[in-house]
Structure formats: structure tokens, C-alpha cells
Design an enzyme around this catalytic site. Structure first.
Site, PDB file in Angstrom:
ATOM      1  N   GLU A 203       0.843  -1.198   0.000  1.00  0.00           N
ATOM      2  CA  GLU A 203       0.000   0.000   0.000  1.00  0.00           C
ATOM      3  C   GLU A 203       0.876   1.246   0.000  1.00  0.00           C
ATOM      4  O   GLU A 203       1.789   1.377   0.820  1.00  0.00           O
ATOM      5  CB  GLU A 203      -0.910   0.004   1.230  1.00  0.00           C
ATOM      6  CG  GLU A 203      -1.644   1.304   1.490  1.00  0.00           C
ATOM      7  CD  GLU A 203      -2.472   1.775   0.302  1.00  0.00           C
ATOM      8  OE1 GLU A 203      -2.310   2.946  -0.083  1.00  0.00           O
ATOM      9  OE2 GLU A 203      -3.258   0.971  -0.250  1.00  0.00           O
ATOM     10  N   VAL A 269      -5.805  -0.792  -7.141  1.00  0.00           N
ATOM     11  CA  VAL A 269      -5.511   0.555  -6.656  1.00  0.00           C
ATOM     12  C   VAL A 269      -6.677   1.509  -6.854  1.00  0.00           C
ATOM     13  O   VAL A 269      -6.527   2.720  -6.677  1.00  0.00           O
ATOM     14  CB  VAL A 269      -4.241   1.113  -7.330  1.00  0.00           C
ATOM     15  CG1 VAL A 269      -3.027   0.312  -6.926  1.00  0.00           C
ATOM     16  CG2 VAL A 269      -4.388   1.139  -8.844  1.00  0.00           C
ATOM     17  N   HIS A 443     -32.665 -10.636  22.644  1.00  0.00           N
ATOM     18  CA  HIS A 443     -31.454 -11.200  23.262  1.00  0.00           C
ATOM     19  C   HIS A 443     -31.456 -12.724  23.114  1.00  0.00           C
ATOM     20  O   HIS A 443     -32.500 -13.360  23.236  1.00  0.00           O
ATOM     21  CB  HIS A 443     -31.410 -10.831  24.745  1.00  0.00           C
ATOM     22  CG  HIS A 443     -30.274 -11.461  25.490  1.00  0.00           C
ATOM     23  ND1 HIS A 443     -28.981 -10.973  25.419  1.00  0.00           N
ATOM     24  CD2 HIS A 443     -30.226 -12.553  26.301  1.00  0.00           C
ATOM     25  CE1 HIS A 443     -28.203 -11.734  26.168  1.00  0.00           C
ATOM     26  NE2 HIS A 443     -28.928 -12.712  26.720  1.00  0.00           N
TER      27      HIS A 443
END
Length: 482
Positions: A203, A269, A443
Site C-alpha cells: 500500500e 488501486v 437477546h
């Protein structure tokens, strides 16, 4: 050359174009859709959809490898590349076929070929089965973006891959070098790493996933290290050597060159807007210095009869943004008062773990004039995340300290791409931190983490320690309504 006449014509059948054509037809417009390749564009054919099919398989392989820790004993998974490729292709085929069925079912005429403007109200379409002059009072251009190439690493489909070759899965290389540590590079690079490749990421900028919350990026980087993915940041790809012993990528880090032996190179890129061959400049459409077509809030260009949506109309380059813009442009053409009016555009990155965000970050909120307050809840403290053994990451929310208004959210962790939808809905509805905090969540589930993060921002967290100086919800709302 035959002449065809329509009420509206869409050029480009990607997520912006095919949606726009359907919406135009729904609104009673006689519509044509012009496409030179496959329906669905980059997204369906070699972008979003095939990459997510491969990512899902990579996740499954990961689960199998870690199953022994949870009492499931299985042989080391083996990958049949041909069958995997066939599965991916079938996924693409089904969705592309679905688009064709929808266009036909809505009465849209699909013209196969490349379109070029010859006048503000006419294009010429050239295809294998004929040539037509197509006239209409309104056009929508949705030709998207194309992959950026870099000198010395031109795509050849053999040694140097673009994303197109990578999702086609020609093989699983022993060592893959990925040039580009952005979304595409890390999604595909981490996928190949889980499928068995040794992966090196190069990078040029100082951080992977530039523009993403650095704290979230660190969670992704930790996962890459655990998979022995080598990462070089602030590194320049200088060239590709082809020798008798194979390939080697030359990079420069801190002024020093080094060579990385590999079998294949993936160049990722970025993308640039694609208006090639359309003749937009010839009919007076204004295009900005970065190649994006200039549009107003209705996606109308400087030429009143021509609209532009999707990647070609400007960042962020997202499929769901293109679809929304296609609907707006179609409705504008049909006379509806539709404009670009969303509060925030969600984004998702399908790395491991996933990253998703919507709205303002803490820094962006401060620049916008807010006094931001942050609430954070880690998946390591969430029952469902522990039960499924995916505890890396967190939910972070940003609110305004004075009013308690929810401003944004970042999620890194399991199912982040799905979880971000609740935050996006909350922002569109103008929700306060209190609204999400008071909403009862089932939950044990992953969405509880968003509720807990909002509670933390208010200083009322139950399953995390609270920090002082949080907005008092009743006082904050009263102040906002005053």
C-alpha cells in the site's frame, strides 16, 4: 440505420442503470436499456456479487478450520477450485438472469451494443446484431467506472490480475502479491489468504483502508497478522520482474528497494469514472477535472435532456448509491419532485472482520460544528458474539453532546454489513442516542451492541463501565426542542 423512439433511454445496465430503467417503466415511460456487455454491470458480473460468493466460501473454510476448538472434529478442508468457480458462476448467472426477467416483465427494451451521443436527444447504438439511431427526450447515463492500471503492472490476465480475473478464480496461487490496500485489495487478498494463498499487501499510503476509522482498521490488521499476511505501508510498487524462477515485485520502502517473489499479482488501486466513447463532451455535458460528470440534486447534467447516475456522477463509488440515484433520476424525468435527500450513505467492507459505517465520524462531527460524544461497545462483552466465537471488534456511535442527536456509527466485527442498516435507519429518522438506547433489542443478538453503544454514550451502559460527562438525555432533548 433504423431509428427507434422512446420516452427515456438508459445507457449502462449496472446497479444504477438497470434500476433506473425499471423505475422509468413503472412510471409509464416507454424505456430502452442500452448495454454492451452483460446486464448487471461490474457489480453483478465481477464485483460485489461474485466476490461475496467467494468470501462466503472463505468464511466457511475458516469456520471448519476452527471447529475443533468447539468440539467439531473434521479433516482439513480441501478446495475444489473448479466446483468453487462453478458455484460462483451460478450465483452470477441467477442474478443476471433475474435482471433480464425484471426488465422484460416491466416492458423495458434491451438494446445490446455501445451507445454514443450524436445530439442531446439522440444516440447511435452499435452492436453485433445491428445499429440503431435511438431518440428520446431524456437519457440517463450510468456507465460506471473502470479499473485503474499502473505502469509496469498492465493487466494480462495471466501474471497480473485485475479484480475481474481475481473473482474468476483461475487458480489459488501459492503466493499472491496485492498492490493496493484499499477495499478491493483487502477483500480479495484476505479471501485468497483464507483459501490457502500466502498473501503480501503493498500500500502506497501510510494506512490500509484510507478514510476508515483507524481504530477499526487496527482490528482488520490484527486479523491479517494472525493469517500471516505480510503488509507493507508507505510502499511504492516499482516494477515486475519475470525470470526463470518466476515473478518478483520490486517495491520501495523508506528509500530502499526489495523484491517480493510471487506467482501472481493482483492490482487493486481503485476505479476511475468511465465516460469513454459516450461523446458527452461533444454534446456539451460538463465533466469535472477528476472525470466525474457534474450533476444537480436531480442528477441532471448541464444538458437538460441528459442525466447521470452512479460512479460516473461522483463518489462514493457504491452500488447501492447508484441504485438510489437511478430511482431519483427516473422519478425526476417522470415529473416527480425527487431529489438527493438522504441523510447519510452507509458503506460496508467485507474483510474479516467486516467493517461498516454511516454518518459522521467523531472528527467529521467536530468539523461540522458539533461537540461530539462517543459511545463504544466491544463484541468481546456481547453474549451472542461470544456464543458464536466471533468477538473481535466493536460498535462505536457518535452523537451530539448538546442535543443527544445520533450523528454516525462505525462497526467492525461479525455481520457489520448487516448491522449498519439499523444505524442508517436511525439517522434517516433523526433518531437520538436515547431512541436507540430505549429500543428493546432481542437477546441474545448482535444488534444489541448498537443499543449498548448508545447507552454508553449516554453514560447508562449496563454491560460496560461508564465514563463521566455524558449528555443527560432528558435535558438534551428539551434543549434541542426549545
Amino acid at each position: 440505420m433504423d431509428t427507434k423512439t422512446f420516452d427515456a433511454v438508459v445507457i449502462g445496465a449496472g446497479p444504477g442503470g438497470y434500476v433506473a430503467a425499471i423505475r422509468l417503466a413503472q412510471l409509464g415511460k416507454k424505456t430502452a436499456l442500452v448495454e454492451k456487455e452483460s446486464l448487471g454491470g461490474v457489480c453483478l458480473n465481477w464485483g460485489c456479487i461474485p466476490s461475496k460468493a467467494l468470501i462466503a466460501v472463505a468464511n466457511l473454510v475458516d469456520e471448519m478450520r476452527g471447529a475443533a476448538d468447539r468440539g467439531i472434529i473434521a479433516d482439513q478442508p480441501r478446495i475444489d477450485v473448479e466446483k468453487l468457480r462453478a458455484f460462483k458462476n451460478e450465483v452470477v448467472k441467477k442474478l443476471v438472469g433475474g435482471v433480464g426477467t425484471l426488465e422484460k416483465g416491466n416492458g423495458v427494451e434491451v438494446l445490446r451494443g455501445a451507445g454514443r451521443f450524436v445530439a442531446p436527444n439522440a444516440i447511435e447504438v452499435k452492436g453485433e446484431k445491428g445499429e440503431w439511431r435511438v431518440e428520446a427526450p431524456a437519457f440517463i447515463v450510468a456507465t460506471g467506472a473502470r479499473t485503474i492500471q499502473i505502469p509496469g503492472f498492465e493487466f494480462d490476465g495471466k501474471d497480473v490480475w485485475s479484480a475481474r480475473e481475481a473473482v474468476d478464480l483461475p487458480e489459488i496461487p501459492k503466493h499472491l502479491v496485492v498492490i493496493g490496500g484499499g477495499i478491493i485489495g483487502l477483500e480479495l487478498g484476505s479471501t485468497y489468504a483464507r483459501l490457502g494463498s500466502k498473501v503480501t499487501v503493498v500500500e502506497a499510503l501510510p494506512q490500509l483502508l484510507t478514510g476508515i476509522d483507524p481504530e477499526a482498521v487496527r482490528v482488520v490488521q490484527k486479523n491479517l497478522r494472525q493469517r500471516e499476511v505480510a503488509v507493507h505501508v508507505s510502499a511504492k510498487a516499482k516494477g515486475l520482474d519475470r525470470g526463470k524462477d518466476g515473478l518478483a515485485v520490486r517495491i520501495e520502502v523508506d528509500g530502499k528497494e526489495q523484491a517480493i517473489p510471487c506467482d501472481k499479482v493482483l492490482v487493486a488501486v481503485g476505479m476511475r469514472p468511465d465516460a469513454s466513447g459516450l461523446g458527452l463532451d461533444a454534446v456539451g455535458v460538463k465533466i469535472g477535472p477528476k472525470g466525474f460528470v457534474e450533476v444537480n440534486e436531480r442528477y441532471q447534467t448541464s444538458v437538460p435532456s441528459i442525466y447521470c447516475v452512479g460512479d460516473l456522477s461522483g463518489p462514493p463509488l457504491l452500488a447501492h448509491k447508484a441504485s438510489k440515484e437511478g430511482e431519483i433520476a427516473a422519478e425526476a424525468i417522470a415529473g416527480k419532485k425527487s431529489v438527493r435527500d438522504w441523510v447519510a450513505m452507509p458503506a460496508a467492507i467485507f474483510t474479516e472482520p467486516e467493517v461498516a459505517s454511516v454518518g459522521l465520524s467523531e472528527e467529521e462531527a467536530r468539523k461540522a460544528g458539533y461537540e461530539p460524544v462517543v459511545g463504544k461497545f466491544g463484541f468481546g462483552a456481547l453474549g451472542r458474539a461470544i456464543a458464536i466465537d466471533h468477538t473481535d471488534g466493536f460498535v462505536k456511535v457518535v452523537g451530539d453532546k448538546g442535543s443527544g442527536l445520533l450523528l454516525g456509527a462505525t462497526i467492525v466485527g461479525p455481520e457489520a454489513s448487516d448491522l449498519i442498516a439499523e444505524a442508517a435507519l436511525a439517522l434517516e429518522m433523526g433518531a437520538y442516542l436515547e431512541d436507540v438506547a430505549l429500543t428493546v433489542h432481542a437477546h441474545p443478538t448482535l444488534p444489541e451492541a448498537l443499543m449498548e453503544a448508545c447507552k454508553a454514550a449516554l453514560g447508562e451502559a449496563i454491560h460496560a463501565l461508564n465514563r463521566p460527562e455524558r449528555p443527560r438525555k432528558a435535558d438534551a432533548r428539551a434543549a434541542a426542542q426549545a
